[in-house]
Design an enzyme around this catalytic site. Structure first.
Site, PDB file in Angstrom:
ATOM      1  N   LYS A  27      45.085  43.832  57.464  1.00  0.00           N
ATOM      2  CA  LYS A  27      44.195  44.730  56.698  1.00  0.00           C
ATOM      3  C   LYS A  27      42.935  43.990  56.266  1.00  0.00           C
ATOM      4  O   LYS A  27      41.826  44.495  56.418  1.00  0.00           O
ATOM      5  CB  LYS A  27      44.946  45.248  55.459  1.00  0.00           C
ATOM      6  CG  LYS A  27      44.042  45.830  54.385  1.00  0.00           C
ATOM      7  CD  LYS A  27      44.809  46.254  53.162  1.00  0.00           C
ATOM      8  CE  LYS A  27      45.134  45.176  52.168  1.00  0.00           C
ATOM      9  NZ  LYS A  27      44.065  44.811  51.209  1.00  0.00           N
ATOM     10  N   ASN A  28      43.121  42.784  55.726  1.00  0.00           N
ATOM     11  CA  ASN A  28      41.977  42.076  55.143  1.00  0.00           C
ATOM     12  C   ASN A  28      41.053  41.459  56.192  1.00  0.00           C
ATOM     13  O   ASN A  28      39.990  40.939  55.849  1.00  0.00           O
ATOM     14  CB  ASN A  28      42.457  41.024  54.138  1.00  0.00           C
ATOM     15  CG  ASN A  28      43.001  41.677  52.881  1.00  0.00           C
ATOM     16  OD1 ASN A  28      42.792  42.880  52.662  1.00  0.00           O
ATOM     17  ND2 ASN A  28      43.705  40.916  52.064  1.00  0.00           N
ATOM     18  N   CYS A 126      40.232  47.189  38.006  1.00  0.00           N
ATOM     19  CA  CYS A 126      41.241  46.987  39.039  1.00  0.00           C
ATOM     20  C   CYS A 126      42.518  46.468  38.380  1.00  0.00           C
ATOM     21  O   CYS A 126      42.451  45.765  37.372  1.00  0.00           O
ATOM     22  CB  CYS A 126      40.721  45.963  40.040  1.00  0.00           C
ATOM     23  SG  CYS A 126      41.918  45.462  41.252  1.00  0.00           S
ATOM     24  N   ARG A 131      37.516  41.340  38.755  1.00  0.00           N
ATOM     25  CA  ARG A 131      36.937  41.375  40.105  1.00  0.00           C
ATOM     26  C   ARG A 131      35.440  41.691  40.141  1.00  0.00           C
ATOM     27  O   ARG A 131      35.013  42.710  40.701  1.00  0.00           O
ATOM     28  CB  ARG A 131      37.710  42.367  40.996  1.00  0.00           C
ATOM     29  CG  ARG A 131      39.179  42.059  41.055  1.00  0.00           C
ATOM     30  CD  ARG A 131      39.914  42.896  42.063  1.00  0.00           C
ATOM     31  NE  ARG A 131      39.719  42.437  43.428  1.00  0.00           N
ATOM     32  CZ  ARG A 131      40.405  42.910  44.463  1.00  0.00           C
ATOM     33  NH1 ARG A 131      41.306  43.832  44.282  1.00  0.00           N
ATOM     34  NH2 ARG A 131      40.189  42.444  45.670  1.00  0.00           N
ATOM     35  N   ASP A 316      48.360  36.655  47.613  1.00  0.00           N
ATOM     36  CA  ASP A 316      48.898  37.927  48.099  1.00  0.00           C
ATOM     37  C   ASP A 316      50.380  37.832  48.457  1.00  0.00           C
ATOM     38  O   ASP A 316      50.993  38.829  48.858  1.00  0.00           O
ATOM     39  CB  ASP A 316      48.083  38.431  49.304  1.00  0.00           C
ATOM     40  CG  ASP A 316      46.663  38.808  48.897  1.00  0.00           C
ATOM     41  OD1 ASP A 316      46.424  38.994  47.691  1.00  0.00           O
ATOM     42  OD2 ASP A 316      45.793  38.902  49.785  1.00  0.00           O
ATOM     43  N   ARG A 408      48.706  51.394  51.336  1.00  0.00           N
ATOM     44  CA  ARG A 408      47.361  50.807  51.405  1.00  0.00           C
ATOM     45  C   ARG A 408      47.372  49.582  52.316  1.00  0.00           C
ATOM     46  O   ARG A 408      46.350  49.274  52.940  1.00  0.00           O
ATOM     47  CB  ARG A 408      46.886  50.386  50.013  1.00  0.00           C
ATOM     48  CG  ARG A 408      46.624  51.549  49.088  1.00  0.00           C
ATOM     49  CD  ARG A 408      45.891  51.090  47.870  1.00  0.00           C
ATOM     50  NE  ARG A 408      44.624  50.441  48.211  1.00  0.00           N
ATOM     51  CZ  ARG A 408      43.751  49.989  47.334  1.00  0.00           C
ATOM     52  NH1 ARG A 408      44.002  50.115  46.051  1.00  0.00           N
ATOM     53  NH2 ARG A 408      42.644  49.413  47.720  1.00  0.00           N
TER      54      ARG A 408
HETATM   55  N1  EPU Z   1      35.096  36.408  42.005  1.00  0.00           N
HETATM   56  C1  EPU Z   1      34.037  36.364  41.127  1.00  0.00           C
HETATM   57  N2  EPU Z   1      32.835  36.861  41.537  1.00  0.00           N
HETATM   58  C2  EPU Z   1      32.654  37.389  42.781  1.00  0.00           C
HETATM   59  C3  EPU Z   1      33.735  37.423  43.674  1.00  0.00           C
HETATM   60  C4  EPU Z   1      34.957  36.920  43.260  1.00  0.00           C
HETATM   61  O1  EPU Z   1      34.180  35.893  40.000  1.00  0.00           O
HETATM   62  O2  EPU Z   1      31.535  37.829  43.081  1.00  0.00           O
HETATM   63  C5  EPU Z   1      36.403  35.889  41.589  1.00  0.00           C
HETATM   64  C6  EPU Z   1      37.469  36.967  41.530  1.00  0.00           C
HETATM   65  O3  EPU Z   1      37.446  37.675  40.318  1.00  0.00           O
HETATM   66  C7  EPU Z   1      38.744  36.154  41.740  1.00  0.00           C
HETATM   67  C8  EPU Z   1      38.289  35.017  42.676  1.00  0.00           C
HETATM   68  O4  EPU Z   1      36.865  34.989  42.574  1.00  0.00           O
HETATM   69  O5  EPU Z   1      39.159  35.619  40.510  1.00  0.00           O
HETATM   70  C9  EPU Z   1      38.653  35.201  44.131  1.00  0.00           C
HETATM   71  O6  EPU Z   1      38.319  36.513  44.544  1.00  0.00           O
HETATM   72  P1  EPU Z   1      37.896  36.857  46.039  1.00  0.00           P
HETATM   73  O7  EPU Z   1      36.485  37.287  46.023  1.00  0.00           O
HETATM   74  O8  EPU Z   1      38.300  35.769  46.950  1.00  0.00           O
HETATM   75  O9  EPU Z   1      38.802  38.131  46.311  1.00  0.00           O
HETATM   76  P2  EPU Z   1      38.380  39.340  47.212  1.00  0.00           P
HETATM   77  O10 EPU Z   1      37.539  38.867  48.297  1.00  0.00           O
HETATM   78  O11 EPU Z   1      37.926  40.463  46.362  1.00  0.00           O
HETATM   79  C10 EPU Z   1      40.322  39.133  48.957  1.00  0.00           C
HETATM   80  C11 EPU Z   1      41.444  39.999  49.406  1.00  0.00           C
HETATM   81  C12 EPU Z   1      42.495  40.090  48.306  1.00  0.00           C
HETATM   82  C13 EPU Z   1      42.986  38.673  47.998  1.00  0.00           C
HETATM   83  C14 EPU Z   1      41.809  37.775  47.633  1.00  0.00           C
HETATM   84  C15 EPU Z   1      42.198  36.326  47.431  1.00  0.00           C
HETATM   85  C16 EPU Z   1      40.292  41.490  50.905  1.00  0.00           C
HETATM   86  C17 EPU Z   1      39.835  42.861  51.216  1.00  0.00           C
HETATM   87  N3  EPU Z   1      40.916  41.315  49.743  1.00  0.00           N
HETATM   88  O12 EPU Z   1      39.803  39.775  47.790  1.00  0.00           O
HETATM   89  O13 EPU Z   1      43.557  40.847  48.825  1.00  0.00           O
HETATM   90  O14 EPU Z   1      43.901  38.703  46.932  1.00  0.00           O
HETATM   91  O15 EPU Z   1      40.811  37.822  48.666  1.00  0.00           O
HETATM   92  O16 EPU Z   1      42.797  35.817  48.569  1.00  0.00           O
HETATM   93  O17 EPU Z   1      40.128  40.588  51.706  1.00  0.00           O
HETATM   94  C18 EPU Z   1      45.431  42.264  48.747  1.00  0.00           C
HETATM   95  O18 EPU Z   1      45.356  42.367  49.984  1.00  0.00           O
HETATM   96  O19 EPU Z   1      46.428  42.670  48.092  1.00  0.00           O
HETATM   97  C19 EPU Z   1      44.331  41.644  48.026  1.00  0.00           C
HETATM   98  C20 EPU Z   1      44.133  41.830  46.727  1.00  0.00           C
END
Ligand code: EPU
Length: 428
Positions: A27-28, A126, A131, A316, A408
């Site tokens: 998915k990701n 969320c 996030r 995850d 999802r």
């Molecule tokens: N963060 C910030 N600012 C930003 C972006 C992120 O502070 O602009 C923080 C977040 O709040 C978090 C950390 O950085 O504390 C890491 O977040 P990241 O951006 O890596 O998460 P994401 O890209 O939103 C993806 C996956 C998530 C997975 C995380 C971590 C996708 C679509 N989602 O989320 O997947 O948990 O990386 O590996 O790729 C899931 O599939 O259940 C899921 C939540």
């Protein structure tokens, strides 16, 4: 792509997983790959796309922007999606869609880069954490964009196009890295992203972009270099297997004292830290043709787990691991280092008799001999699967409410478990 929404799932207790599971596309990985279609007017053909509600949401968003697409069912677990991208007419990702799925923000980089402007709704709250997307925006600004927050939307523009630059992410962000990498693909000059995410899904996106004509190197390390090109073209790409789905079914074997063959990927490479931890917990892994065999050794040993960006232990797979550690022979300690609120499953597991205490982002799990069925509620995708796992090993039949969270991110759960001799029932 039609997905059946289910409300509840009834899991029969004391079952043993024994069989083979064909792992779907990630998915990701599929979500950013779908967004990447926006970068070219030539279309994109994606294979091994998992049939999931999050994918349907992303397709609805792309359709809203003017993309048309065709889906063909290659198997119940894998679809092909052909996207036509020559007639984009709208550059707004609306709140109604973005609020359903935060990964919608992945359209920001491609739209800004190809068209010089876009409007993307801020995602809002969320279940697992605040996030924010500030780092996505800082990355775009480093490439010369201006961003403004107004009426709940990010208004981003770069009328003269984006310019390559060096940008260091202060913390590792997966979709942040993907978004800025996509934006940089069409920027003028060279972009260097430091402290970039190294997740296999980021690598898969970079590989697809390169097939489309981008010039990206260093993906899979923490420094990614993107030499901007003037346009991208059509390509065909197969989505990388879902390491989180694979890890989840591995835990299903562990928690039930069973065995499962995970088919369709090199899971040793995709899940290094996870496999190390699971071996310490008593799982036995052996390579097989096209996958990995996972067998329980008959015992579950306690663990000390820290969630980390790749190649560390994935957040995850934290909830699922915790469900297994409820049955461990001793006390375990889990530190959730990525999300500030990813212990929503704890209260539900405790309703089944688990002995867990939480202090901030740390959880202490005392192993118990048994869990017992209770009505429980799913709160997010991974939390809901942790309840399914606990229920499989519990005494009695567990009814899990709000099971639509599962759809999802996990396709054909009932069918895949049925192939392992395990029964559960979906109740609409
Ligand atoms: N963060 C910030 N600012 C930003 C972006 C992120 O502070 O602009 C923080 C977040 O709040 C978090 C950390 O950085 O504390 C890491 O977040 P990241 O951006 O890596 O998460 P994401 O890209 O939103 C993806 C996956 C998530 C997975 C995380 C971590 C996708 C679509 N989602 O989320 O997947 O948990 O990386 O590996 O790729 C899931 O599939 O259940 C899921 C939540």
């Amino acid at each position: 792509m039609k997905i059946c929404m289910i409300e509840k799932i009834k899991v029969y207790g004391r079952q043993k997983v024994n069989g083979k599971v064909r792992i779907s596309g990630a998915k990701n990985a599929a979500l950013p790959l779908l967004a990447a279609a926006l970068l070219s007017s030539d279309g994109l053909h994606l294979k091994n796309v998992p049939p999931l509600t999050d994918i349907t949401t992303m397709l609805a968003l792309l359709e809203n922007l003017g993309i048309t697409y065709q889906v063909s069912k290659d198997s119940p677990y894998a679809h092909s999606v052909k996207l036509k991208t020559d007639a984009l007419e709208n550059f707004t990702a609306p709140y109604e869609i973005v609020k359903k799925m935060r990964a919608s923000v992945l359209v920001l980089g491609p739209l800004l880069s190809r068209f010089g402007h876009c409007r993307v709704s801020l995602p809002g709250g969320c279940a697992i954490g605040v996030r924010p997307i500030d780092l996505h925006l800082k990355g775009m600004e480093a490439l010369g964009a201006t961003t403004e927050l107004r009426d709940g939307y990010v208004h981003a523009s770069a009328p003269n196009g984006l310019r390559g630059a060096e940008f260091t992410f202060p913390i590792v962000t997966v979709t942040g890295t993907e978004n800025v990498m996509m934006a940089a693909a069409l920027a003028d000059g060279t972009t260097v992203l430091k402290n970039a995410a190294q997740e296999p899904e980021v690598v898969d996106l970079a590989n697809c972009l390169n097939k489309m004509g981008a010039d990206i190197s260093g993906h899979g390390t923490d420094i990614i270099t993107i030499q901007g090109v003037t346009s991208l073209h059509s390509s065909e790409h197969t989505v990388v297997p879902d390491r989180i789905e694979a890890g989840t079914y591995a835990i299903a074997a562990g928690i039930t004292g069973g065995r499962v063959d995970l088919l369709g990927g090199d899971f040793g490479k995709l899940l290094p830290a996870f496999l190390d931890k699971m071996e310490l917990a008593g799982l036995v892994f052996s390579p097989i043709d096209d996958g990995l065999r996972v067998e329980s050794s008959g015992k579950i040993l306690p663990l000390d787990v820290d969630t980390e960006p790749f190649p560390g232990y994935p957040t995850d797979l934290q909830a699922q691991c915790m469900a297994m550690l409820c049955f461990a022979d001793g006390d375990s300690h889990i530190r959730e280092n990525i999300w500030e609120n990813r212990f929503m499953h704890v209260a539900e597991l405790m309703r089944m008799g688990a002995d867990i205490s939480v202090s901030g982002t740390q959880a202490y799990v005392k192993g118990v001999k048994r869990l017992a069925a209770a009505p429980v509620m799913a709160t997010d995708l991974r939390a809901s699967f942790s309840l399914v796992l606990a229920a499989l090993a519990a005494d009695g039949d567990t009814l899990i409410d709000r099971a639509y969270h599962l759809d999802r991110g996990y396709c054909c759960v009932r069918e895949k478990f049925a192939d392992c001799g395990v029964e559960m029932e979906r109740i609409k």
